[in-house]
Each structure stands twice: as structure tokens, then as C-alpha cells.
Design a protein around this motif. Sequence first.
Motif, PDB file in Angstrom:
ATOM      1  N   ILE A 174      46.600  53.866 -35.891  1.00  0.00           N
ATOM      2  CA  ILE A 174      47.809  53.514 -36.634  1.00  0.00           C
ATOM      3  C   ILE A 174      48.128  52.049 -36.405  1.00  0.00           C
ATOM      4  CG2 ILE A 174      50.309  53.812 -36.807  1.00  0.00           C
ATOM      5  CD1 ILE A 174      50.009  56.720 -36.336  1.00  0.00           C
ATOM      6  N   VAL A 175      48.220  51.307 -37.495  1.00  0.00           N
ATOM      7  CA  VAL A 175      48.673  49.919 -37.480  1.00  0.00           C
ATOM      8  C   VAL A 175      49.961  49.866 -38.287  1.00  0.00           C
ATOM      9  CG1 VAL A 175      48.141  47.541 -38.112  1.00  0.00           C
ATOM     10  CG2 VAL A 175      46.304  49.071 -37.356  1.00  0.00           C
ATOM     11  N   ALA A 176      51.015  49.298 -37.726  1.00  0.00           N
ATOM     12  CA  ALA A 176      52.296  49.321 -38.434  1.00  0.00           C
ATOM     13  C   ALA A 176      53.173  48.166 -37.972  1.00  0.00           C
ATOM     14  CB  ALA A 176      52.995  50.663 -38.222  1.00  0.00           C
ATOM     15  N   SER A 177      54.443  48.239 -38.372  1.00  0.00           N
ATOM     16  CA  SER A 177      55.396  47.165 -38.109  1.00  0.00           C
ATOM     17  C   SER A 177      54.852  45.842 -38.651  1.00  0.00           C
ATOM     18  CB  SER A 177      55.672  47.054 -36.600  1.00  0.00           C
ATOM     19  OG  SER A 177      56.769  46.204 -36.360  1.00  0.00           O
ATOM     20  N   MET A 178      54.438  45.898 -39.926  1.00  0.00           N
ATOM     21  CA  MET A 178      53.760  44.760 -40.547  1.00  0.00           C
ATOM     22  C   MET A 178      54.735  43.624 -40.852  1.00  0.00           C
ATOM     23  SD  MET A 178      50.587  45.639 -40.723  1.00  0.00           S
ATOM     24  CE  MET A 178      50.148  44.159 -41.637  1.00  0.00           C
ATOM     25  N   ARG A 179      54.307  42.415 -40.538  1.00  0.00           N
ATOM     26  CA  ARG A 179      54.998  41.196 -40.937  1.00  0.00           C
ATOM     27  C   ARG A 179      53.980  40.288 -41.623  1.00  0.00           C
ATOM     28  NH1 ARG A 179      58.039  44.464 -39.727  1.00  0.00           N
ATOM     29  NH2 ARG A 179      59.846  44.369 -38.318  1.00  0.00           N
ATOM     30  N   ARG A 180      54.425  39.157 -42.096  1.00  0.00           N
ATOM     31  CA  ARG A 180      53.520  38.275 -42.833  1.00  0.00           C
ATOM     32  C   ARG A 180      52.303  37.859 -42.008  1.00  0.00           C
ATOM     33  NH1 ARG A 180      53.928  35.239 -47.323  1.00  0.00           N
ATOM     34  NH2 ARG A 180      56.118  35.854 -47.560  1.00  0.00           N
ATOM     35  N   ASP A 181      52.499  37.620 -40.711  1.00  0.00           N
ATOM     36  CA  ASP A 181      51.399  37.144 -39.885  1.00  0.00           C
ATOM     37  C   ASP A 181      51.224  37.949 -38.598  1.00  0.00           C
ATOM     38  OD1 ASP A 181      53.687  36.367 -38.614  1.00  0.00           O
ATOM     39  OD2 ASP A 181      53.137  34.259 -38.395  1.00  0.00           O
ATOM     40  N   SER A 182      51.762  39.174 -38.572  1.00  0.00           N
ATOM     41  CA  SER A 182      51.653  39.971 -37.352  1.00  0.00           C
ATOM     42  C   SER A 182      51.726  41.458 -37.669  1.00  0.00           C
ATOM     43  CB  SER A 182      52.764  39.595 -36.368  1.00  0.00           C
ATOM     44  OG  SER A 182      54.024  40.005 -36.857  1.00  0.00           O
ATOM     45  N   PHE A 183      51.283  42.252 -36.685  1.00  0.00           N
ATOM     46  CA  PHE A 183      51.387  43.707 -36.774  1.00  0.00           C
ATOM     47  C   PHE A 183      51.215  44.280 -35.383  1.00  0.00           C
ATOM     48  CE2 PHE A 183      46.966  42.603 -37.916  1.00  0.00           C
ATOM     49  CZ  PHE A 183      46.270  43.243 -36.897  1.00  0.00           C
ATOM     50  N   CYS A 184      51.475  45.590 -35.244  1.00  0.00           N
ATOM     51  CA  CYS A 184      51.290  46.285 -33.976  1.00  0.00           C
ATOM     52  C   CYS A 184      50.255  47.390 -34.156  1.00  0.00           C
ATOM     53  CB  CYS A 184      52.606  46.896 -33.483  1.00  0.00           C
ATOM     54  SG  CYS A 184      53.872  45.680 -33.047  1.00  0.00           S
ATOM     55  N   VAL A 185      49.396  47.552 -33.156  1.00  0.00           N
ATOM     56  CA  VAL A 185      48.419  48.637 -33.141  1.00  0.00           C
ATOM     57  C   VAL A 185      48.907  49.679 -32.143  1.00  0.00           C
ATOM     58  CG1 VAL A 185      46.008  49.273 -32.808  1.00  0.00           C
ATOM     59  CG2 VAL A 185      46.591  46.976 -33.653  1.00  0.00           C
ATOM     60  N   TYR A 186      49.106  50.915 -32.603  1.00  0.00           N
ATOM     61  CA  TYR A 186      49.758  51.935 -31.790  1.00  0.00           C
ATOM     62  C   TYR A 186      48.782  52.917 -31.152  1.00  0.00           C
ATOM     63  CZ  TYR A 186      54.149  50.321 -33.818  1.00  0.00           C
ATOM     64  OH  TYR A 186      55.219  49.550 -34.200  1.00  0.00           O
ATOM     65  N   THR A 187      47.684  53.208 -31.844  1.00  0.00           N
ATOM     66  CA  THR A 187      46.733  54.198 -31.320  1.00  0.00           C
ATOM     67  C   THR A 187      45.302  53.738 -31.596  1.00  0.00           C
ATOM     68  OG1 THR A 187      46.833  55.448 -33.396  1.00  0.00           O
ATOM     69  CG2 THR A 187      48.320  56.146 -31.629  1.00  0.00           C
ATOM     70  N   HIS A 188      44.385  54.156 -30.749  1.00  0.00           N
ATOM     71  CA  HIS A 188      42.951  53.867 -30.880  1.00  0.00           C
ATOM     72  C   HIS A 188      42.706  52.406 -31.272  1.00  0.00           C
ATOM     73  CE1 HIS A 188      41.893  58.107 -30.362  1.00  0.00           C
ATOM     74  NE2 HIS A 188      42.956  58.365 -31.106  1.00  0.00           N
ATOM     75  N   PRO A 189      43.113  51.475 -30.430  1.00  0.00           N
ATOM     76  CA  PRO A 189      43.054  50.051 -30.764  1.00  0.00           C
ATOM     77  C   PRO A 189      41.641  49.462 -30.835  1.00  0.00           C
ATOM     78  CG  PRO A 189      43.709  50.345 -28.484  1.00  0.00           C
ATOM     79  CD  PRO A 189      43.710  51.708 -29.102  1.00  0.00           C
ATOM     80  N   LYS A 190      40.628  50.171 -30.332  1.00  0.00           N
ATOM     81  CA  LYS A 190      39.274  49.606 -30.324  1.00  0.00           C
ATOM     82  C   LYS A 190      38.728  49.387 -31.742  1.00  0.00           C
ATOM     83  CE  LYS A 190      37.881  51.376 -25.799  1.00  0.00           C
ATOM     84  NZ  LYS A 190      36.912  52.202 -25.045  1.00  0.00           N
ATOM     85  N   ARG A 191      39.333  50.026 -32.722  1.00  0.00           N
ATOM     86  CA  ARG A 191      38.856  49.832 -34.095  1.00  0.00           C
ATOM     87  C   ARG A 191      39.326  48.511 -34.700  1.00  0.00           C
ATOM     88  NH1 ARG A 191      40.205  55.600 -35.209  1.00  0.00           N
ATOM     89  NH2 ARG A 191      38.251  56.772 -35.056  1.00  0.00           N
TER      90      ARG A 191
END
Length: 267
Positions: free
Chosen positions: A247-264
Motif C-alpha cells: 500500500i502506497v498512500a498519503s500522496m502529495r505532489r512530490d512525496s508519498f508513504c509506503v505502509y506495507t511490503h516496502p521492498k517492492r
Amino acid sequence: MKFGKVDAIKTYEVLRFKHGTIQEVKQMISEEMPLTVYLNGKEMTTMLCSPVDQKYLVIGFLISEGMVQRIEDIKEMVINEDDGLVNVEADIVEREAAQGYLRRCLTACCGRGRAGFYFANDHKTTRYIDSSAQFTASDILKSTDILLNEASATHHKTNGVHSGAIVKNGELILYSEDIGRHNIFDKLYGKCLEKNMIMDDKMLVFSGRISSEILIKVSKMGIPCVVAKSVPTTLALDLAKDLGITIVASMRRDSFCVYTHPKRIID
């Protein structure tokens, strides 16, 4: 992929209050319609949706719920838009799945102790995603920007629909929009099935929030990574960890957060 087509919109006269005054203006409103699905003559469900891509909505719904196993089993589909009816004839219908639709069923997810699935069909059709696919940060930012700022002409006109897309190498290859966020995923799934598309190397971008119900739909599609504009829910995160979904979320123009399984996710 070309964008810009505006569908399912009507214009209404409204009163707008602004700067202390009231004036009559015309406003574009997203259309909504009820769509009742019959499978081999039996009424299965009524969905509220945008009157666009109903064929794919029905295909994605029937297969994701396990009522029909393969798109090849659907022999005929007749859509009556005026009456909001869809009649589907299928060779093989999973009777237990059809009877169990929306039947509450508390089960543990993937053998874990906590409750994960709340409906019987979800427990039977959700799968673990074992994919070695990786996605670059630049592709995530690029595809999300295209989805939110270019793709959804209807949303820019009405602010009244959700949108989503299947992404490969930063490019949107399939797109859908709807007033119902769940419908987006069924429509996309239906389009993927029709094209016999391989899913375990694709990413899905979405204009809304990932809840547990949305995460389960992603799992049924076989998508290893879902990108969403807003922060996910706690149950969605728990399920994503157990089901192998990034899950990638909390999207901004130049940033985001990776919440689960970050190796992808790679630079």
C-alpha cells in the motif's frame, strides 16, 4: 492512453451563495443509476453506479464474488439501460457463492488470529499475492499525477466521481470512473479479464482511500501494489500485510508513504 472524454453528466440550475449574495448558476452533476443484475434468471444484486462501462462492472462483480469463475463462462449479457437491468446467462454458476453473497462470516485472515474477512465470499475468493514485481518512486508520482490531474474529465467537471487506473511502467493502460469507489475496481477487473491481462506486474492507482473492502478487491484482482490519494484504514493495513499487498498512500505532489511490503518500492 487518451483522456478527456466527459461521460454521465447532467446540468442543473442551482442557487449559489457567495460573498453575501445569492445567484442562479448552472452546475454539472454526476449521473447515478440503479443497475439490477440477474444471473440465469435469478436476481443477484442492485448496484448504484455511473451509467458508464456497465458491462465491465458486471463482469468484475460476478467473478470477484466467485459467482462465475471465468469470463469464458459468461455466454450472454443483455444490458437494458432504460430500465437499469442486466441479464447474464452463464454456463457454470457457483451456487454456493451466489447464495452466500453479503452473508456475514467472521473468519481469520490467512490463518492469523485476528478477524480478517467479514463476508463468506471474500473468505473463498481472496488470495495471497506472491509477486516479485518492483515499482519506482518516479512511476508512482507520475501515474498518480496523471490520474488526479489529467485523466478524470468527469471529476474535474463535477467533483462527483472516483477514478482509478491500471498502471504499467508509469503509464495508465486501463482507466475507469464511477460515483461508487467499489465500482471502480470491478470495472477495472472486468476490463483486465476481457483483455486476459497479466496482473502480478501491474500497479493500481486510485483517487480515494483504501479501506478493507477495497483491499480485498485488489487481492481478488491479483494486483501486488495499490496507490491511493488518502491515508488507508487500520483494517486495510492489517489485511495488506497478511495478503502480500503493498500500500502506497498519503500522496502529495512530490512525496508519498509506503505502509506495507516496502521492498517492492525502489528509487
